[in-house]
Design an enzyme around this catalytic site. Structure first.
Site, PDB file in Angstrom:
ATOM      1  CG  ASP A   1       6.144  -8.256  13.206  1.00  0.00           C
ATOM      2  OD1 ASP A   1       5.210  -7.930  12.453  1.00  0.00           O
ATOM      3  OD2 ASP A   1       5.984  -8.521  14.424  1.00  0.00           O
TER       4      ASP A   1
ATOM      5  CE  LYS B   1       2.150 -11.454  12.835  1.00  0.00           C
ATOM      6  NZ  LYS B   1       1.700 -10.076  12.981  1.00  0.00           N
TER       7      LYS B   1
ATOM      8  CB  THR C   1      -6.090   2.330   7.174  1.00  0.00           C
ATOM      9  OG1 THR C   1      -5.752   1.615   5.974  1.00  0.00           O
ATOM     10  CG2 THR C   1      -7.266   3.247   6.906  1.00  0.00           C
TER      11      THR C   1
ATOM     12  CG  PHE D   1      -5.329   2.137  -2.779  1.00  0.00           C
ATOM     13  CD1 PHE D   1      -6.448   2.658  -2.147  1.00  0.00           C
ATOM     14  CD2 PHE D   1      -4.247   2.963  -2.990  1.00  0.00           C
ATOM     15  CE1 PHE D   1      -6.494   3.993  -1.747  1.00  0.00           C
ATOM     16  CE2 PHE D   1      -4.275   4.296  -2.602  1.00  0.00           C
ATOM     17  CZ  PHE D   1      -5.405   4.817  -1.982  1.00  0.00           C
ATOM     18  CG  LEU D   2      -2.668  -4.866  -0.485  1.00  0.00           C
ATOM     19  CD1 LEU D   2      -3.398  -5.975   0.233  1.00  0.00           C
ATOM     20  CD2 LEU D   2      -1.173  -5.121  -0.428  1.00  0.00           C
TER      21      LEU D   2
ATOM     22  CE  LYS E   1      -6.992   1.826   2.934  1.00  0.00           C
ATOM     23  NZ  LYS E   1      -6.633   0.698   2.140  1.00  0.00           N
TER      24      LYS E   1
ATOM     25  CG  PHE F   1     -16.235  -3.037  -5.434  1.00  0.00           C
ATOM     26  CD1 PHE F   1     -15.205  -3.391  -6.291  1.00  0.00           C
ATOM     27  CD2 PHE F   1     -16.133  -3.385  -4.104  1.00  0.00           C
ATOM     28  CE1 PHE F   1     -14.096  -4.086  -5.833  1.00  0.00           C
ATOM     29  CE2 PHE F   1     -15.026  -4.084  -3.637  1.00  0.00           C
ATOM     30  CZ  PHE F   1     -14.019  -4.421  -4.508  1.00  0.00           C
TER      31      PHE F   1
ATOM     32  CB  CYS G   1     -10.473  -2.962   4.426  1.00  0.00           C
ATOM     33  SG  CYS G   1      -8.937  -3.877   4.514  1.00  0.00           S
TER      34      CYS G   1
ATOM     35  CE  LYS H   1     -10.761 -10.403  -0.642  1.00  0.00           C
ATOM     36  NZ  LYS H   1     -10.273  -9.284  -1.423  1.00  0.00           N
TER      37      LYS H   1
HETATM   38  C1  UGA Z   1     -10.636  -3.622   0.310  1.00  0.00           C
HETATM   39  C2  UGA Z   1     -10.410  -2.769  -0.961  1.00  0.00           C
HETATM   40  O1  UGA Z   1     -11.035  -3.407  -2.076  1.00  0.00           O
HETATM   41  C3  UGA Z   1      -8.920  -2.554  -1.219  1.00  0.00           C
HETATM   42  O2  UGA Z   1      -8.756  -1.677  -2.328  1.00  0.00           O
HETATM   43  C4  UGA Z   1      -8.292  -1.936   0.024  1.00  0.00           C
HETATM   44  O3  UGA Z   1      -6.891  -1.721  -0.139  1.00  0.00           O
HETATM   45  C5  UGA Z   1      -8.507  -2.873   1.201  1.00  0.00           C
HETATM   46  O4  UGA Z   1      -9.925  -3.011   1.404  1.00  0.00           O
HETATM   47  C6  UGA Z   1      -7.857  -2.275   2.416  1.00  0.00           C
HETATM   48  O5  UGA Z   1      -8.259  -1.184   2.839  1.00  0.00           O
HETATM   49  O6  UGA Z   1      -6.843  -2.807   2.898  1.00  0.00           O
HETATM   50  P1  UGA Z   1     -10.608  -6.251   0.867  1.00  0.00           P
HETATM   51  O7  UGA Z   1     -11.262  -5.861   2.155  1.00  0.00           O
HETATM   52  O8  UGA Z   1      -9.434  -7.149   0.904  1.00  0.00           O
HETATM   53  O9  UGA Z   1     -10.129  -4.930   0.063  1.00  0.00           O
HETATM   54  O10 UGA Z   1     -11.707  -6.975  -0.024  1.00  0.00           O
HETATM   55  P2  UGA Z   1     -12.730  -6.597  -1.192  1.00  0.00           P
HETATM   56  O11 UGA Z   1     -12.434  -7.467  -2.336  1.00  0.00           O
HETATM   57  O12 UGA Z   1     -12.780  -5.151  -1.427  1.00  0.00           O
HETATM   58  O13 UGA Z   1     -14.103  -7.086  -0.543  1.00  0.00           O
HETATM   59  C7  UGA Z   1     -14.654  -6.492   0.630  1.00  0.00           C
HETATM   60  C8  UGA Z   1     -16.040  -7.050   0.900  1.00  0.00           C
HETATM   61  O14 UGA Z   1     -16.973  -6.543  -0.042  1.00  0.00           O
HETATM   62  C9  UGA Z   1     -16.139  -8.579   0.789  1.00  0.00           C
HETATM   63  O15 UGA Z   1     -16.965  -9.056   1.835  1.00  0.00           O
HETATM   64  C10 UGA Z   1     -16.781  -8.806  -0.566  1.00  0.00           C
HETATM   65  O16 UGA Z   1     -17.462 -10.026  -0.655  1.00  0.00           O
HETATM   66  C11 UGA Z   1     -17.724  -7.607  -0.595  1.00  0.00           C
HETATM   67  N1  UGA Z   1     -18.140  -7.210  -1.965  1.00  0.00           N
HETATM   68  C12 UGA Z   1     -17.221  -6.802  -2.887  1.00  0.00           C
HETATM   69  C13 UGA Z   1     -19.502  -7.205  -2.278  1.00  0.00           C
HETATM   70  O17 UGA Z   1     -20.346  -7.568  -1.454  1.00  0.00           O
HETATM   71  N2  UGA Z   1     -19.871  -6.801  -3.535  1.00  0.00           N
HETATM   72  C14 UGA Z   1     -18.978  -6.390  -4.467  1.00  0.00           C
HETATM   73  O18 UGA Z   1     -19.408  -6.015  -5.588  1.00  0.00           O
HETATM   74  C15 UGA Z   1     -17.631  -6.399  -4.141  1.00  0.00           C
END
Ligand code: UGA
Length: 467
Positions: free
Chosen positions: A30, A35, A125, A156-157, A210, A255, A266, A327
């Protein structure tokens, strides 16, 4: 054991590098010296302060410290890697298009300094086709005569669970049109995961996968959110509907949680990006457009519930927000719905008392809301702000500490309102709260606390559904 280099020491690069270092030699590059110094100090044990908040990450970095180098030195970073992962930021512009300038600069640097054949994979992405562009940039600027294959390896994390997601992935997707390179990447991943996890494919398919995955997850949420609004309108409970729907294994339970809207770096970014990409290619993605629209509508729906009770002028009103991160368990406030709601309430004159379980989330809120100074107070204890001056409690994210609020402690509040932005309070608790005089508002399960007007519904059906 392979030599790999990761460009970018961010939310993706560092956890991914730490994970790869279980079985490979990893160099994280980096240009940001701060960092690099931060990570180096964490690895050598002289600091505990990492700029990325991920459970188990510090331990993983330390366990594998002999396999990890973190550097700002590009020549060192490109000393004989077999695979290079580009994991730099691709911030969206106002049209939702990912800005590829950091990807471009990584490609230029690779072209300038690489001295051996290798495979370059985009982890960032990016719009489908970017790997071809990276290949062109590298080939046009290549200083040494070497063969560089370029492909895609999306991540996909999820934030907050990155270490575990990386350790036990559902699938590893990677794409490259060069068969030999695809084989090299397969071998690399076989050191870490079983063959059945691997999904090798073409470059473009991998890049589209993705966006397709994130947009479908976001669509599940928006789909449930629109049904949640219907549930409120007629008196049903979206949590029960969610159970009934999600038990069908073809649909799945994950979800389906209705909420004040999905946030983070994301889903909002990727749904906008793929929708824009579809428009540009004259292949509109109507369902994803609707997903975005419903997401925005759901947040306004939630805020309007607060405004319906307290009016548009919120001067003199004091609200608690538990959970400010997009979250639970993250310091990341990008596109955070609780932040959006808090700002709207502050704009209308309210004072907001904010608590989050992650200190970094509170620090980031302060840093990113300088224009709101004086309109909010930060708290490091969950009940520290509960007093007779409070008008309502707003639940901002799904942390388990917020699932069982201490009703007796909340009872001192002058306003007996709970706005549950993530639908996390269970029916028993809601009934208990209601019995103690609280009014419960949510996204699609307000009915738990209310008597359904069955006669009204029956009259409606008689009028509208009989010839
Ligand atoms: C998301 C995806 O879940 C990952 O698989 C992906 O790799 C990542 O984007 C990315 O592209 O880097 P992330 O954004 O870290 O991950 O968080 P999530 O846990 O997916 O939550 C996203 C949002 O959806 C949060 O605001 C959460 O509160 C909301 N959510 C999630 C809901 O409102 N309802 C649900 O049932 C699940």
């Amino acid at each position: 054991m392979a030599n790999v280099t990761i460009f970018g020491a961010g939310y993706v690069g560092v956890p991914t590098g730490a994970h790869f270092s279980r079985t490979h030699k990893v160099t994280i590059y980096d240009p940001d010296a701060n960092k690099v110094e931060t990570i180096t100090k964490v690895i050598d044990g002289s600091s505990e302060a990492l700029h990325i908040h991920e459970k188990g990450l510090i331990e993983l970095l330390r366990e594998n410290k002999n396999n990890i180098t973190v550097t700002t030195d590009i020549e060192k970073a490109l000393d004989k890697p077999e695979i290079i992962f580009i994991a730099v930021g691709t911030p969206p512009n106002e049209k939702g298009r990912a800005n590829l300038k950091y990807v471009k600069s990584a490609a230029e640097q690779i072209a300038k300094y690489i001295k051996n054949d290798c495979v370059v994979l985009n982890k960032s992405t990016v719009p489908p086709g970017t790997a071809y562009m990276v290949k062109e940039i590298i080939d046009n600027n290549l200083v040494n005569k070497v063969k560089i294959s370029v492909g895609s390896c999306p991540e996909f994390l999820a934030e907050g669970t990155a270490v575990e997601d990386l350790r036990t992935p559902d699938r590893i997707v990677f794409g490259c049109d060069d068969k030999e390179a695809l084989e090299t990447v397969s071998e690399f991943f076989l050191y870490l995961h079983g063959r059945s996890t691997l999904s090798p494919m073409s470059t473009l398919s991998s890049e589209i996968t993705k966006y397709a995955a994130n947009a479908l997850l976001a669509t599940k949420i928006s789909y449930m959110n629109s049904l949640a609004m219907l549930c409120d309108a007629v008196g049903a409970n979206i949590r029960e509907v969610q159970e009934g729907v999600g038990k069908d294994q073809r649909i799945g339970r994950k979800f389906l949680n209705a909420s004040m809207g999905y946030g983070g770096s994301c889903f909002p970014k990727d749904t906008s990006a793929i929708a824009e990409y579809g428009r540009l290619f004259n292949s509109p993605l109507e369902i994803i457009e609707a997903t975005i629209e419903v997401n925005n509508k759901t947040t306004s729906y939630f805020t309007s519930k607060i405004i319906e009770v307290f009016g548009n002028d919120l001067a003199g009103k004091n609200f608690i927000v538990w959970g400010i991160g997009f979250k639970a368990r993250t310091d990341d406030l990008r596109e955070s719905k609780p932040v959006e709601v808090a700002r709207e309430l502050m704009d209308k004159g309210a004072h907001i008392h904010i608590y989050d379980t992650v200190k970094g989330a509170l620090d980031n809120f302060v840093a990113e809301n300088l224009s709101y100074v004086g309109k909010y107070t930060i708290h490091t204890a969950q009940y520290g702000m509960v007093s007779e001056t409070i008008d309502a409690l707003i639940i901002g994210n799904e942390h388990e500490k917020f699932r069982n609020p201490d009703v007796d402690l909340l009872n001192v509040m002058r306003g007996k309102y709970i706005f549950d932005g993530k639908n996390i309070l269970n029916n028993y608790l809601i009934k208990d709260l209601t019995a103690k005089g609280f009014i419960y508002k949510s996204i699609g399960k307000d009915a738990v606390a209310n008597e359904i007007d069955k006669n009204k519904l029956v009259d409606f059906l008689k009028n509208e559904y009989m010839d």
